[in-house]
Design an enzyme around this catalytic site. Structure first.
Site, PDB file in Angstrom:
ATOM      1  N   ARG A  52       7.290   8.992  -1.387  1.00 15.69           N
ATOM      2  CA  ARG A  52       6.555   9.274  -2.633  1.00 15.69           C
ATOM      3  C   ARG A  52       5.810  10.604  -2.676  1.00 15.69           C
ATOM      4  O   ARG A  52       5.202  10.930  -3.692  1.00 15.69           O
ATOM      5  CB  ARG A  52       5.564   8.150  -2.940  1.00 15.69           C
ATOM      6  CG  ARG A  52       6.174   6.757  -3.054  1.00 15.69           C
ATOM      7  CD  ARG A  52       7.249   6.685  -4.110  1.00 15.69           C
ATOM      8  NE  ARG A  52       7.654   5.303  -4.421  1.00 15.69           N
ATOM      9  CZ  ARG A  52       8.790   4.986  -5.008  1.00 15.69           C
ATOM     10  NH1 ARG A  52       9.642   5.943  -5.359  1.00 15.69           N
ATOM     11  NH2 ARG A  52       9.093   3.726  -5.264  1.00 15.69           N
ATOM     12  N   ASP A 258      15.436   1.009   2.029  1.00 15.13           N
ATOM     13  CA  ASP A 258      15.147   1.339   0.628  1.00 15.13           C
ATOM     14  C   ASP A 258      13.698   0.966   0.300  1.00 15.13           C
ATOM     15  O   ASP A 258      13.397   0.434  -0.773  1.00 15.13           O
ATOM     16  CB  ASP A 258      16.124   0.653  -0.328  1.00 15.13           C
ATOM     17  CG  ASP A 258      16.081   1.245  -1.739  1.00 15.13           C
ATOM     18  OD1 ASP A 258      15.432   2.289  -1.930  1.00 15.13           O
ATOM     19  OD2 ASP A 258      16.682   0.654  -2.660  1.00 15.13           O
ATOM     20  N   GLY A 273      11.687  -2.057  -7.206  1.00 16.39           N
ATOM     21  CA  GLY A 273      11.535  -1.676  -5.805  1.00 16.39           C
ATOM     22  C   GLY A 273      10.714  -2.665  -5.009  1.00 16.39           C
ATOM     23  O   GLY A 273       9.979  -3.489  -5.563  1.00 16.39           O
TER      24      GLY A 273
END
Length: 373
Positions: A52, A258, A273
């Site tokens: 991120r 992931d 997510g």
């Protein structure tokens, strides 16, 4: 550091030994009798992590993401490019590399986007970006343009980089990408395979001798028929079983998390997510053990094969190798507790479920960077 009486497991080995570590390397392995209380495995390598940074540090930052990874037994991470700004330029990729070196926890390998701003229209400046990474992905977005995907594969052949392709709708895009690969060649890795139809395409093309790799995510081989937004979605039990069989039969190359942390507000607004890197091994081990898949195979999927794909001299336990290691109590059962996550993302639908396999210590080059005890 001397680690006494541990069960040493990698893709090829399973024995009890004392392991001596000096100056960040495995100095000596002395086999001994008895059953080790803990299992010592090569540390895990994640080819698919969303850290991120830059731009979305409220979801995760480089330090929180790496500490979460260490808690999960990972020492090497490939960070995806869907940041703000997008990791499609030298300035952004150098920032990620420099910050990661400053933090000095995991090895972070930044992934560059294939196309500018993840828009799928114009390929990034490969002459510049190949100096900084050999991994390229528009993950989060599908490259819908067949001509862009074709050109990307051609360039991957020319420059020697790998394309990590995000496929939605999954089976349709996998079918297209494998047909293009068959036609022109290149270096292709298929991200987060989740459906039976996709596995069938992969089997058929691998049986024909086509050279490519693919991954499954821990949550897709742990649960099914779950109403929780991930991308790709949780599938049916039939799809789930197809992934398990794909692992057993050797068609699935790696398990990649992931890991996609979100804030509580973003998750409520529908962001897809799961935050899972801290419990990935436990989810994988708990599920695969039921289907007769042993720790040697898990080590191959989570350590050896990712190292091989990335060209890293890691993933086994041998004298002379870097001491990137994880110590695990495979018999300990515990409850997933998202409130205890190191990650800023607490978004995981398996909160309060019981899993087996507690990470006790994680070492990178002999430094203990996570210690449960």
């Amino acid at each position: 550091m001397l680690i006494k009486g541990v069960r040493v497991i990698d893709k090829d080995s399973d024995y009890t030994a004392n392991v001596l570590i000096e100056e960040g390397k495995i100095k000596e392995i002395t086999r001994c009798h008895g059953d080790g209380k803990f299992v010592l495995m090569p540390a895990f390598i994640d080819m698919h992590t969303h850290l991120r940074t830059p731009g979305y540090e409220y979801k995760e930052d480089l330090e929180s993401g790496q500490r979460a990874a260490l808690k999960g037994g990972y020492t090497t991470l490939c960070s995806m490019a869907n940041t703000l700004p997008v990791c499609d330029n030298e300035k952004t990729i150098e920032y990620i590399k420099d910050e990661s070196k400053r933090i000095n926890l995991c090895e972070v390998i930044p992934v560059c986007s294939v196309t500018r701003n993840l828009e799928g229209k114009e390929i990034v400046n490969m002459d510049n970006m190949i100096k900084h990474t050999n991994l390229f992905s528009d993950d989060g977005n599908t490259i819908f343009s067949q001509s862009i995907m074709k050109d990307s594969l051609e360039l991957s052949k020319e420059y020697g980089f790998k394309i990590l392709t995000h496929c939605q709708p999954e089976a349709k895009i996998i079918k297209r990408d494998l047909s293009l690969l068959e036609e022109i060649g290149g270096n292709l890795h298929i991200c987060h395979v989740s459906s039976k139809e996709s596995v069938e395409y992969i089997k058929n093309h691998k049986d024909k001798g086509l050279d490519f790799t693919c991954e499954v995510a821990p949550h897709h081989i742990y649960g099914y028929d779950i109403d929780y937004k991930v991308n790709p979605s949780f599938r049916s039990k039939e799809d789930f079983k197809s992934l398990i069989e794909g692992i057993k039969d050797g068609y699935i190359d790696i398990i990649a998390t992931d890991h996609a942390p979100h804030s509580e507000d973003d998750k409520k607004k529908g962001s897809p997510g799961i935050s899972n890197i801290e419990v990935a091994f436990s989810m994988v081990y708990t599920s695969l053990k039921k289907y007769g898949i042993d720790l040697n195979k898990i080590s191959e999927l989570m350590s050896y094969n990712p190292a091989k794909i990335l060209g890293l001299n890691k993933g086994l336990i041998r004298v002379g190798d870097d001491a990137d290691l994880v110590l695990i109590d495979v018999d300990e059962e515990y409850e997933i507790d998202t409130n205890d996550f190191v990650s800023k993302g607490k978004n995981n639908p398996f909160n309060r479920e019981k899993v087996k396999g507690r990470i006790i210590k994680t070492m990178r080059k002999g430094r203990v960077l996570y210690d449960y005890r």
